[in-house]
Design a protein around this motif. Structure first.
Motif, PDB file in Angstrom:
ATOM      1  N   THR A 255      46.800  40.011  42.931  1.00  0.00           N
ATOM      2  CA  THR A 255      45.360  39.776  43.083  1.00  0.00           C
ATOM      3  C   THR A 255      45.038  38.411  43.686  1.00  0.00           C
ATOM      4  N   GLY A 256      45.994  37.500  43.731  1.00  0.00           N
ATOM      5  CA  GLY A 256      45.723  36.155  44.219  1.00  0.00           C
ATOM      6  C   GLY A 256      45.035  35.270  43.198  1.00  0.00           C
ATOM      7  N   LEU A 257      44.760  35.780  42.011  1.00  0.00           N
ATOM      8  CA  LEU A 257      44.107  34.990  40.966  1.00  0.00           C
ATOM      9  C   LEU A 257      45.126  34.100  40.259  1.00  0.00           C
ATOM     10  N   PRO A 258      44.661  33.016  39.635  1.00  0.00           N
ATOM     11  CA  PRO A 258      45.561  32.224  38.799  1.00  0.00           C
ATOM     12  C   PRO A 258      46.201  33.101  37.723  1.00  0.00           C
ATOM     13  N   ASN A 259      47.428  32.730  37.328  1.00  0.00           N
ATOM     14  CA  ASN A 259      48.138  33.505  36.320  1.00  0.00           C
ATOM     15  C   ASN A 259      48.020  32.846  34.945  1.00  0.00           C
ATOM     16  N   ARG A 260      48.774  33.380  33.993  1.00  0.00           N
ATOM     17  CA  ARG A 260      48.686  32.885  32.616  1.00  0.00           C
ATOM     18  C   ARG A 260      49.079  31.410  32.513  1.00  0.00           C
ATOM     19  N   ARG A 261      50.097  31.010  33.292  1.00  0.00           N
ATOM     20  CA  ARG A 261      50.543  29.613  33.248  1.00  0.00           C
ATOM     21  C   ARG A 261      49.427  28.669  33.705  1.00  0.00           C
ATOM     22  N   PHE A 262      48.775  29.009  34.824  1.00  0.00           N
ATOM     23  CA  PHE A 262      47.683  28.179  35.330  1.00  0.00           C
ATOM     24  C   PHE A 262      46.504  28.191  34.353  1.00  0.00           C
ATOM     25  N   LEU A 263      46.242  29.344  33.747  1.00  0.00           N
ATOM     26  CA  LEU A 263      45.151  29.448  32.774  1.00  0.00           C
ATOM     27  C   LEU A 263      45.387  28.503  31.600  1.00  0.00           C
ATOM     28  N   ALA A 264      46.618  28.488  31.072  1.00  0.00           N
ATOM     29  CA  ALA A 264      46.915  27.617  29.932  1.00  0.00           C
ATOM     30  C   ALA A 264      46.681  26.149  30.285  1.00  0.00           C
ATOM     31  N   ALA A 311      39.558  42.359  40.594  1.00  0.00           N
ATOM     32  CA  ALA A 311      39.618  40.924  40.874  1.00  0.00           C
ATOM     33  C   ALA A 311      38.528  40.504  41.847  1.00  0.00           C
ATOM     34  N   GLN A 312      38.249  41.316  42.875  1.00  0.00           N
ATOM     35  CA  GLN A 312      37.183  41.001  43.823  1.00  0.00           C
ATOM     36  C   GLN A 312      35.815  40.994  43.139  1.00  0.00           C
ATOM     37  N   ILE A 313      35.605  41.933  42.241  1.00  0.00           N
ATOM     38  CA  ILE A 313      34.331  41.979  41.509  1.00  0.00           C
ATOM     39  C   ILE A 313      34.158  40.724  40.664  1.00  0.00           C
ATOM     40  N   LEU A 314      35.214  40.316  39.980  1.00  0.00           N
ATOM     41  CA  LEU A 314      35.117  39.125  39.137  1.00  0.00           C
ATOM     42  C   LEU A 314      34.832  37.888  39.985  1.00  0.00           C
ATOM     43  N   ARG A 315      35.503  37.755  41.136  1.00  0.00           N
ATOM     44  CA  ARG A 315      35.252  36.610  42.011  1.00  0.00           C
ATOM     45  C   ARG A 315      33.787  36.579  42.456  1.00  0.00           C
ATOM     46  N   GLY A 321      32.401  27.247  40.431  1.00  0.00           N
ATOM     47  CA  GLY A 321      33.174  26.416  39.512  1.00  0.00           C
ATOM     48  C   GLY A 321      33.799  27.169  38.356  1.00  0.00           C
ATOM     49  N   ASP A 322      33.449  28.459  38.169  1.00  0.00           N
ATOM     50  CA  ASP A 322      34.107  29.233  37.106  1.00  0.00           C
ATOM     51  C   ASP A 322      35.549  29.545  37.508  1.00  0.00           C
ATOM     52  N   PHE A 323      36.361  29.769  36.515  1.00  0.00           N
ATOM     53  CA  PHE A 323      37.808  29.966  36.706  1.00  0.00           C
ATOM     54  C   PHE A 323      38.152  31.376  36.256  1.00  0.00           C
ATOM     55  N   VAL A 324      38.731  32.167  37.164  1.00  0.00           N
ATOM     56  CA  VAL A 324      39.113  33.548  36.851  1.00  0.00           C
ATOM     57  C   VAL A 324      40.627  33.668  36.943  1.00  0.00           C
ATOM     58  N   ALA A 325      41.259  34.288  35.956  1.00  0.00           N
ATOM     59  CA  ALA A 325      42.713  34.435  35.935  1.00  0.00           C
ATOM     60  C   ALA A 325      43.077  35.842  35.491  1.00  0.00           C
ATOM     61  N   ARG A 326      44.186  36.321  36.018  1.00  0.00           N
ATOM     62  CA  ARG A 326      44.777  37.563  35.511  1.00  0.00           C
ATOM     63  C   ARG A 326      45.959  37.172  34.644  1.00  0.00           C
ATOM     64  N   VAL A 327      45.917  37.578  33.371  1.00  0.00           N
ATOM     65  CA  VAL A 327      46.921  37.119  32.415  1.00  0.00           C
ATOM     66  C   VAL A 327      47.966  38.180  32.105  1.00  0.00           C
ATOM     67  N   GLY A 328      47.877  39.324  32.786  1.00  0.00           N
ATOM     68  CA  GLY A 328      48.905  40.336  32.566  1.00  0.00           C
ATOM     69  C   GLY A 328      48.312  41.714  32.456  1.00  0.00           C
ATOM     70  N   ASP A 330      46.230  44.777  32.714  1.00  0.00           N
ATOM     71  CA  ASP A 330      44.838  44.974  33.137  1.00  0.00           C
ATOM     72  C   ASP A 330      43.905  44.011  32.414  1.00  0.00           C
ATOM     73  N   GLU A 331      44.406  42.838  32.074  1.00  0.00           N
ATOM     74  CA  GLU A 331      43.614  41.865  31.316  1.00  0.00           C
ATOM     75  C   GLU A 331      43.335  40.631  32.174  1.00  0.00           C
ATOM     76  N   PHE A 332      42.074  40.193  32.146  1.00  0.00           N
ATOM     77  CA  PHE A 332      41.613  39.030  32.892  1.00  0.00           C
ATOM     78  C   PHE A 332      40.913  38.071  31.934  1.00  0.00           C
ATOM     79  N   VAL A 333      40.812  36.814  32.360  1.00  0.00           N
ATOM     80  CA  VAL A 333      40.120  35.786  31.566  1.00  0.00           C
ATOM     81  C   VAL A 333      39.238  34.983  32.505  1.00  0.00           C
ATOM     82  N   ILE A 334      38.022  34.681  32.031  1.00  0.00           N
ATOM     83  CA  ILE A 334      37.097  33.812  32.758  1.00  0.00           C
ATOM     84  C   ILE A 334      36.862  32.570  31.913  1.00  0.00           C
TER      85      ILE A 334
END
Length: 615
Positions: A255-264, A311-315, A321-328, A330-334
Motif C-alpha cells: 500500500t505504500g503506507l508506513p508499517n508497524r515499525r514506523f507507527l511505533a 489505503a487510498q480512501i484513508l489517505r 498532517g495525520d499519519f496513516v499506517a498499515r500494521v498487518g 487488514d488492520e490500519f491505524v490513524i
C-alpha cells in the motif's frame, strides 16, 4: 497532506534515480578495479613461477653436489677393493671381493648416470659453461668414468678372479690421478653453481617485489585516484539510496503506507510531546469487515487490490498532517495529532466507514466489505503509548461486538470493564483448578403424561464474592482463556458421575442432556474420549443426550464435526439442537421446561460429588 497526504508531500522520501553519469562512473570504477586486480594477480603469479623455477634449479644443483661427493667415495672404494684382490691368494676370497667390487662399480656408474642426467636436465640458460666442460669435455668426467669402469673390468680375469697386476695398477693410477680430481672439480663447480642460483633467485625475488610495489603505485595514480573524485561527487546519490532503504524498511510494500515499525516510532514521538504538555492526539484502529471472505471467494490478488483501495480512501479522508499506517493483514491505524475537536474526528471515521462500505469493482465482479473503527484519545496523564494503542484496540473490539460497520470511542468505563474482565478471567482459571465449577440439573418432562424424560445439565460458577454465576457471565471468558474444552470435559464427567449415582440409588433416569460447544464438537478425539468415559462408568450411550448450539453446525471445520456427530449417532448417543424440538437420533420428542424446579437432597448443589435428586 502530512505523512498520509498527497504524493507531493513525500518528495523528500522519493526514490533516487541513478543518472547516466553516475552509472558510467560506477562501470568505469568496476572495470578499472578489475583490471588492477588482474594485473596484481598476474604479478603475484609470475613471482610464484619464478620462485618455484629457481628453487627447483637450486635443488637440482645441490643434488649434483651430493652425487659428485658420493662418486669420490665410490671411486676410492673401487680402487681399494681392486688392490685387495691383488693381494688375496685364495680363490674364495677373490670371488667375494670380486662380488663386492662389481656392486660398488655398478653403484658408481649408476650415480654417474644420475649426475649426468641431472646436469643435462637443467635448462640451457641455467647450466654453467664450466660445469659443461668438466662433465662433458673431451677429457671430462663422463669420459674418464667410462674408461675407469672398462679398465677395472679388464684387470680382473672372470675365470678364476685373478687380477692382472699391470692393468690393476693402471686402473688405480687412473682413479687417483684423473678421476678423483675431476670428481672434486665437479663438486666445487656444483657448489659454485648453487650459490649463483641462490643469488639469482634472491635478485629476481627482490626485483619482482619492487616491480609489484611500483605497479600498485602506478595503478593508484593512473586508475584509482581519478575515480576518488568522481566517488566524492556521487556521495549525494549514495545518501539518497540510504534514505530509500530506510523508507523501504518503514513502509508497507503493498500500500505504500508506513508499517508497524514506523507507527511505533511516530507514536512514541507524539506521546512524548503530549506528556510534556503538548497537544493531545487520537489513535484510530481500523479493521476491514468481511475481508477474509474476499480472499476466500476472489483470491489473494483481489484481497491485495482491496487493501490498496482502502489505503487510498484513508489517505483521502484524513486531515493534513495525520499519519496513516498499515500494521498487518487488514488492520490500519490513524494517528491524528492535535485532536481536540472530537465531533470532527468521529465524523471523519463515519466518512471512512461509509466509503469503505461501498462496492469495489474487481474486474467484472464486485465485492463489498466494511470497516469497524475504535478510537482512543491521549489525556497527557503519562499513559504509555502501548496502552493507548491497546485502548483503541479495545474500542475496536466493542465496535465489532455491537455489529461491525460502526465506530466506538474508548472511555474510562471500558478500561474498568477490561480490568474487571481480566480479573474475572484469572478467577475463572483458579476456579477450574480448584473445582468451583458446579452443576445444576433441570428436569425434562413429557407433556403427554407428565413423566420424567431426563435432566438437562446446567453449569454454574460458585464465585467467592459474586455468588452463583450463570454461563452467560463466564463462558465467553473461558473461550478467551482457551479453557473451554477443559470446562466442557469437567462438566461431562460430573454429569456422567451424577447419572451413575442416580442409577445406583435405584432411580430410573432415562437420560442426561449435556451441552457441547462448537469447539468440542470439532475436536478430533471427542468420540474416543466420550466412549471411554461412558464405558468407564458402565453407562449406556442412549441415556446421554448431546445438546448442540447452532454455531456448531455452521462454523468452519464442518468435516470434522460431521464425522464426530455421525459416529456418536452410530454409537447410540442422542443429538438435540439448542433446547428446541430437534430430535436427530430418534426416540420421543421432549421439551426442556424452564419453569420446572429442582429439589435436591440436603439442599446442596450437585458439584464434584454427584447428589441424588427428585422432583
Amino acid at each position: 497532506m502530512g505523512v498520509a497526504g498527497p504524493r507531493r508531500s513525500w518528495s523528500w522520501w522519493r526514490r533516487p534515480r541513478a543518472d547516466a553519469g553516475e552509472t558510467a562512473i560506477r562501470r568505469r570504477l568496476n572495470s578499472r578495479s578489475a583490471l588492477s586486480l588482474a594485473i596484481i594477480a598476474g604479478m603475484i603469479l609470475v613471482a610464484e613461477i619464478v620462485t618455484y623455477s629457481t628453487r627447483w634449479h637450486e635443488e637440482r644443483v645441490l643434488r649434483i653436489v651430493y652425487l659428485s661427493m658420493r662418486q669420490t667415495v665410490l671411486t676410492q672404494r673401487v680402487a681399494m677393493l681392486l688392490e685387495e684382490m691383488t693381494q688375496t691368494p685364495d680363490l674364495a676370497g677373490r670371488a667375494s671381493l670380486h662380488l663386492a667390487l662389481s656392486d660398488v662399480l655398478a653403484t658408481l656408474e649408476a650415480s654417474h648416470a644420475e649426475l649426468r642426467e641431472g646436469e643435462l636436465g637443467l635448462a640451457t640458460g641455467l647450466r654453467s659453461d664450466a660445469m659443461d666442460q668438466v662433465l662433458f669435455g673431451f677429457y671430462g668426467l663422463d669420459v674418464k668414468t667410462r674408461l675407469f669402469g672398462a679398465a677395472v673390468r679388464d684387470a680382473v680375469n672372470p675365470a678364476d678372479f685373478s687380477v692382472r697386476g699391470m692393468a690393476a695398477k693402471a686402473a688405480v693410477a687412473q682413479a687417483s690421478q684423473e678421476l678423483l680430481p675431476l670428481q672434486e672439480q665437479v663438486s666445487r663447480q656444483a657448489e659454485a653453481d648453487a650459490r649463483a642460483a641462490r643469488a639469482t633467485r634472491d635478485l629476481m625475488r627482490g626485483g619482482l617485489f619492487g616491480a609489484t610495489l611500483f605497479l600498485i603505485l602506478l595503478l593508484w595514480l593512473a586508475l584509482m585516484r581519478p575515480q576518488a573524485a568522481r566517488m566524492a561527487r556521487s556521495s549525494a546519490a549514495l545518501s539518497r539510496t540510504l534514505e530509500d532503504l530506510d523508507h523501504g524498511a518503514k513502509h508497507d510494500p503493498l500500500t505504500g503506507l508506513p508499517n508497524r515499525r514506523f507507527l511505533a516510532q511516530r507514536l512514541e514521538d507524539m506521546h512524548a510531546v503530549a506528556r510534556r504538555g503538548g497537544p493531545r492526539f487520537a489513535v484510530c484502529r481500523i479493521d476491514l469487515d468481511k475481508f477474509k471472505a474476499v480472499n476466500d471467494t476472489h483470491g489473494h490478488a483481489a484481497g491485495d487490490f482491496v487493501l490498496q483501495v482502502a489505503a487510498q480512501i484513508l489517505r483521502a479522508e484524513v486531515r493534513e498532517g495525520d499519519f496513516v499506517a498499515r500494521v498487518g493483514g487488514d488492520e490500519f491505524v490513524i494517528l491524528a495529532p492535535g485532536q481536540r475537536n472530537i465531533p470532527a474526528l468521529l465524523a471523519m471515521c463515519e466518512r471512512i466507514i461509509a466509503r469503505v462500505s461501498q462496492p469495489i469493482a474487481i474486474g467484472e465482479r464486485t465485492c463489498e466489505i466494511g470497516a469497524s473503527i475504535g478510537t482512543a484519545i491521549s489525556d497527557g496523564d503519562g499513559t504509555s503509548a502501548e496502552r493507548l494503542l491497546g485502548d483503541a484496540d479495545l474500542a475496536l473490539y466493542r465496535a465489532k461486538q455491537e455489529g461491525r460497520g460502526r465506530q466506538y470511542l474508548f472511555s474510562d468505563e471500558m478500561r474498568a470493564e477490561r480490568q474487571a474482565r481480566a480479573e474475572l478471567r484469572d478467577e475463572l482459571i483458579d476456579a477450574l483448578d480448584s473445582g468451583a465449577i458446579l452443576l445444576r440439573f433441570q428436569p425434562l418432562i413429557r407433556l403427554a403424561d407428565g413423566s420424567l424424560a431426563g435432566f438437562e445439565t446446567l453449569v454454574r460458577w460458585n464465585h467467592p464474592t459474586r455468588g452463583e454465576l450463570a454461563p452467560a457471565h463466564f463462558l465467553d471468558i473461558a473461550e478467551e482463556a482457551g479453557r473451554m474444552e477443559e470446562m466442557g470435559r469437567r462438566v461431562t464427567r460430573l454429569a456422567l458421575d451424577a447419572l451413575r449415582a442416580w442409577l445406583d440409588r435405584g432411580l430410573d433416569v432415562p437420560e442426561v442432556a449435556i451441552n457441547f460447544s462448537a469447539r468440542e464438537i470439532r475436536n478430533r478425539s471427542l468420540v474416543e474420549w466420550l466412549r471411554w468415559e461412558v464405558d468407564q462408568r458402565g453407562l449406556s450411550p442412549d441415556r446421554i443426550a448431546i445438546e448442540l448450539v447452532e454455531a456448531a453446525l455452521v462454523e468452519r471445520d464442518m468435516g470434522i464435526a460431521a464425522r464426530n456427530l455421525s459416529h456418536l449417532v452410530a454409537d447410540g448417543f442422542r443429538l438435540d439442537l439448542d433446547d428446541q424440538v430437534a430430535e436427530i437420533a430418534g426416540g420421543n420428542a421432549h421439551v426442556a421446561l424452564d419453569q420446572c424446579r429442582l429439589h435436591q437432597l440436603d439442599g446442596d448443589p450437585v458439584g464434584a460429588e454427584p447428589a441424588l435428586v427428585h422432583l
